[in-house]
Design a protein around this motif. Sequence first.
Motif, mmCIF file in Angstrom:
data_model
loop_
_atom_site.group_PDB
_atom_site.id
_atom_site.type_symbol
_atom_site.label_atom_id
_atom_site.label_comp_id
_atom_site.label_asym_id
_atom_site.label_seq_id
_atom_site.Cartn_x
_atom_site.Cartn_y
_atom_site.Cartn_z
ATOM 1 N N ASN A 1 -66.371 -0.749 129.726
ATOM 2 C CA ASN A 1 -67.220 -1.546 130.610
ATOM 3 C C ASN A 1 -68.377 -0.760 131.208
ATOM 4 O O ASN A 1 -69.038 -1.243 132.116
ATOM 5 C CB ASN A 1 -66.378 -2.142 131.742
ATOM 6 N N ASP A 2 -68.605 0.443 130.764
ATOM 7 C CA ASP A 2 -69.714 1.225 131.303
ATOM 8 C C ASP A 2 -70.414 1.955 130.169
ATOM 9 O O ASP A 2 -70.003 1.878 129.026
ATOM 10 C CB ASP A 2 -69.242 2.204 132.378
ATOM 11 N N GLN A 3 -71.478 2.668 130.481
ATOM 12 C CA GLN A 3 -72.288 3.314 129.453
ATOM 13 C C GLN A 3 -71.982 4.798 129.306
ATOM 14 O O GLN A 3 -72.798 5.542 128.792
ATOM 15 C CB GLN A 3 -73.768 3.117 129.775
ATOM 16 N N SER B 1 -61.565 11.887 114.232
ATOM 17 C CA SER B 1 -62.314 11.996 115.483
ATOM 18 C C SER B 1 -63.103 10.712 115.722
ATOM 19 O O SER B 1 -63.702 10.157 114.799
ATOM 20 C CB SER B 1 -63.271 13.182 115.434
ATOM 21 N N LEU B 2 -63.095 10.265 116.967
ATOM 22 C CA LEU B 2 -63.827 9.071 117.368
ATOM 23 C C LEU B 2 -64.779 9.428 118.497
ATOM 24 O O LEU B 2 -64.439 10.217 119.376
ATOM 25 C CB LEU B 2 -62.872 7.984 117.861
ATOM 26 N N ALA B 3 -65.965 8.842 118.490
ATOM 27 C CA ALA B 3 -66.921 9.057 119.573
ATOM 28 C C ALA B 3 -67.813 7.832 119.670
ATOM 29 O O ALA B 3 -68.106 7.171 118.684
ATOM 30 C CB ALA B 3 -67.770 10.301 119.314
ATOM 31 N N GLY B 4 -68.207 7.517 120.887
ATOM 32 C CA GLY B 4 -69.107 6.387 121.085
ATOM 33 C C GLY B 4 -69.501 6.257 122.529
ATOM 34 O O GLY B 4 -68.965 6.931 123.413
ATOM 35 N N THR B 5 -70.453 5.402 122.773
ATOM 36 C CA THR B 5 -70.935 5.120 124.119
ATOM 37 C C THR B 5 -70.830 3.628 124.356
ATOM 38 O O THR B 5 -71.253 2.834 123.508
ATOM 39 C CB THR B 5 -72.403 5.578 124.276
ATOM 40 N N VAL C 1 -74.937 -8.240 129.489
ATOM 41 C CA VAL C 1 -75.382 -9.062 130.604
ATOM 42 C C VAL C 1 -75.207 -10.526 130.216
ATOM 43 O O VAL C 1 -75.704 -10.964 129.169
ATOM 44 C CB VAL C 1 -76.862 -8.774 130.943
ATOM 45 N N GLN C 2 -74.473 -11.254 131.025
ATOM 46 C CA GLN C 2 -74.272 -12.677 130.793
ATOM 47 C C GLN C 2 -75.328 -13.461 131.552
ATOM 48 O O GLN C 2 -75.595 -13.174 132.714
ATOM 49 C CB GLN C 2 -72.871 -13.096 131.272
ATOM 50 N N PRO C 3 -75.933 -14.459 130.921
ATOM 51 C CA PRO C 3 -76.929 -15.258 131.635
ATOM 52 C C PRO C 3 -76.295 -16.046 132.773
ATOM 53 O O PRO C 3 -75.180 -16.543 132.660
ATOM 54 C CB PRO C 3 -77.481 -16.197 130.563
ATOM 55 N N VAL C 4 -76.999 -16.096 133.887
ATOM 56 C CA VAL C 4 -76.529 -16.842 135.061
ATOM 57 C C VAL C 4 -77.513 -17.985 135.289
ATOM 58 O O VAL C 4 -78.711 -17.747 135.480
ATOM 59 C CB VAL C 4 -76.478 -15.938 136.315
#
Length: 81
Positions: free
Chosen positions: A15-17, A38-42, A47-50
């Motif tokens: 849920n974060d960057q 090995s695993l790596a990622g960001t 953003v959901q439209p309101v």
Amino acid sequence: APGESCQLLVTFAPNDQDPYSDQIQIISNAPSSPDLISLAGTGQITVQPVPVNSWWGLLFLIGLMVLYMRRQFTHMDSSHN
């Protein structure tokens, strides 16, 4: 059996960057066992439209933006310490 393969599905949804990394260990009867992948990622923030069809909706949207910006600035401050 020798020469066969299998497929492993990995889902990554933080849920974060922040950047993440880890390893998966696969234990089998293969001569190379245990195998490490090995695993790596960001992560990415989605953003959901309101819908803004009233003043209350607009105030709610502004409040969400303020909370998001505070979180980003707090995260930036803590990473520089």
